[in-house]
Write a protein that holds these residues in place. Structure first.
Motif, PDB file in Angstrom:
ATOM      1  N   MET A  34      -1.735  -8.707  -0.251  1.00 21.86           N
ATOM      2  CA  MET A  34      -0.899  -7.591   0.191  1.00 21.86           C
ATOM      3  C   MET A  34      -0.894  -6.505  -0.874  1.00 21.86           C
ATOM      4  O   MET A  34      -1.592  -6.609  -1.877  1.00 21.86           O
ATOM      5  CB  MET A  34       0.499  -8.097   0.535  1.00 21.86           C
ATOM      6  N   LYS A  35      -0.130  -5.458  -0.643  1.00 24.80           N
ATOM      7  CA  LYS A  35      -0.099  -4.328  -1.566  1.00 24.80           C
ATOM      8  C   LYS A  35       1.315  -4.080  -2.081  1.00 24.80           C
ATOM      9  O   LYS A  35       2.296  -4.262  -1.364  1.00 24.80           O
ATOM     10  CB  LYS A  35      -0.604  -3.055  -0.871  1.00 24.80           C
ATOM     11  N   ILE A  36       1.395  -3.664  -3.347  1.00 23.95           N
ATOM     12  CA  ILE A  36       2.649  -3.224  -3.947  1.00 23.95           C
ATOM     13  C   ILE A  36       2.376  -1.926  -4.690  1.00 23.95           C
ATOM     14  O   ILE A  36       1.218  -1.541  -4.880  1.00 23.95           O
ATOM     15  CB  ILE A  36       3.233  -4.279  -4.917  1.00 23.95           C
ATOM     16  N   ILE A  37       3.439  -1.254  -5.111  1.00 22.87           N
ATOM     17  CA  ILE A  37       3.287  -0.010  -5.862  1.00 22.87           C
ATOM     18  C   ILE A  37       3.272  -0.327  -7.352  1.00 22.87           C
ATOM     19  O   ILE A  37       4.113  -1.083  -7.847  1.00 22.87           O
ATOM     20  CB  ILE A  37       4.418   0.979  -5.523  1.00 22.87           C
ATOM     21  N   LYS A  38       2.333   0.228  -8.051  1.00 21.27           N
ATOM     22  CA  LYS A  38       2.135  -0.051  -9.477  1.00 21.27           C
ATOM     23  C   LYS A  38       3.317   0.464 -10.297  1.00 21.27           C
ATOM     24  O   LYS A  38       3.691   1.633 -10.210  1.00 21.27           O
ATOM     25  CB  LYS A  38       0.841   0.611  -9.958  1.00 21.27           C
TER      26      LYS A  38
END
Length: 207
Positions: free
Chosen positions: A165-169
């Protein structure tokens, strides 16, 4: 991102008074209103799943299973994936996906009105993250699957730790970072739909 679906949608979905239903319906945002119109018999069940999702995500946030970040982090990714998976399990893939997209269109309306979403005005990168994680959640289950809620929870957590999945850095202090690791000054993010935030794999935290 913000708790799933406006509170007024909840009121509409569970109200048993026709006049109250109509008044609440008129207060819905355009995207959510259209979804309800096209899925009138699924609205109440979607409400139940949305409330369940918020409760489960809040419980996960208080553990060490994920990073505890409900606004752009692993818990945020979990919430959207779980929401979509449960909606698909109960309502089907098409209805689940269309509600997820309606929610993100509602986020843009929220941005235009400068309302807060978990303390942060919604932006384009957050919407991209949500839509990506929605799709990953849809992949994890099928309609009428007999997978238990507990089994689904750990299926999603494993996917997050595997970087699916994706997260914000962000850095360890919670500052947003560009893709090359530079801190983004908070004042440069105010009121902007497009910005230099960076999406990374969900197992890339504190980098």
């Amino acid at each position: 991102m913000k708790k799933l679906l406006p509170i007024i949608f909840f009121a509409f979905a569970i109200s048993i008074n026709a006049q109250s239903d109509f008044k609440n319906f008129l207060k819905l945002s355009g995207p959510i209103k259209r979804w309800v119109l096209f899925h009138p018999f699924k609205a109440k069940k979607s409400l139940k799943i949305s409330m369940e999702t918020n409760k489960v995500a809040d419980s996960i946030r208080k553990t060490n299973l994920l990073d505890g970040d409900a606004a752009g982090g692993q818990v945020d990714a979990f919430r959207h994936a779980y929401w979509m998976a449960r909606l698909r399990q109960e309502l089907g893939k098409s209805s689940a996906r269309s509600l997820g997209k309606a929610h993100e269109r509602d986020n843009y309306i929220t941005y235009k009105k400068k309302k807060l979403e978990d303390g942060v005005v919604p932006d384009e990168i957050s919407s991209e993250m949500d839509l990506y994680n929605n799709e990953e959640g849809l992949k994890l289950i099928t309609k009428n699957s007999d997978v238990s809620k507990e089994g689904l929870i750990f299926r999603i957590i494993n996917a997050i730790h595997q970087g699916k999945m994706k997260i914000i850095k962000k850095d360890k202090e919670g500052n947003f970072l560009t893709c090359d690791g530079k801190i983004i000054p908070k004042e440069t993010l105010k009121g902007k739909w497009k910005n230099n935030k960076c999406l990374v794999a969900s197992n890339k935290i504190d980098e």
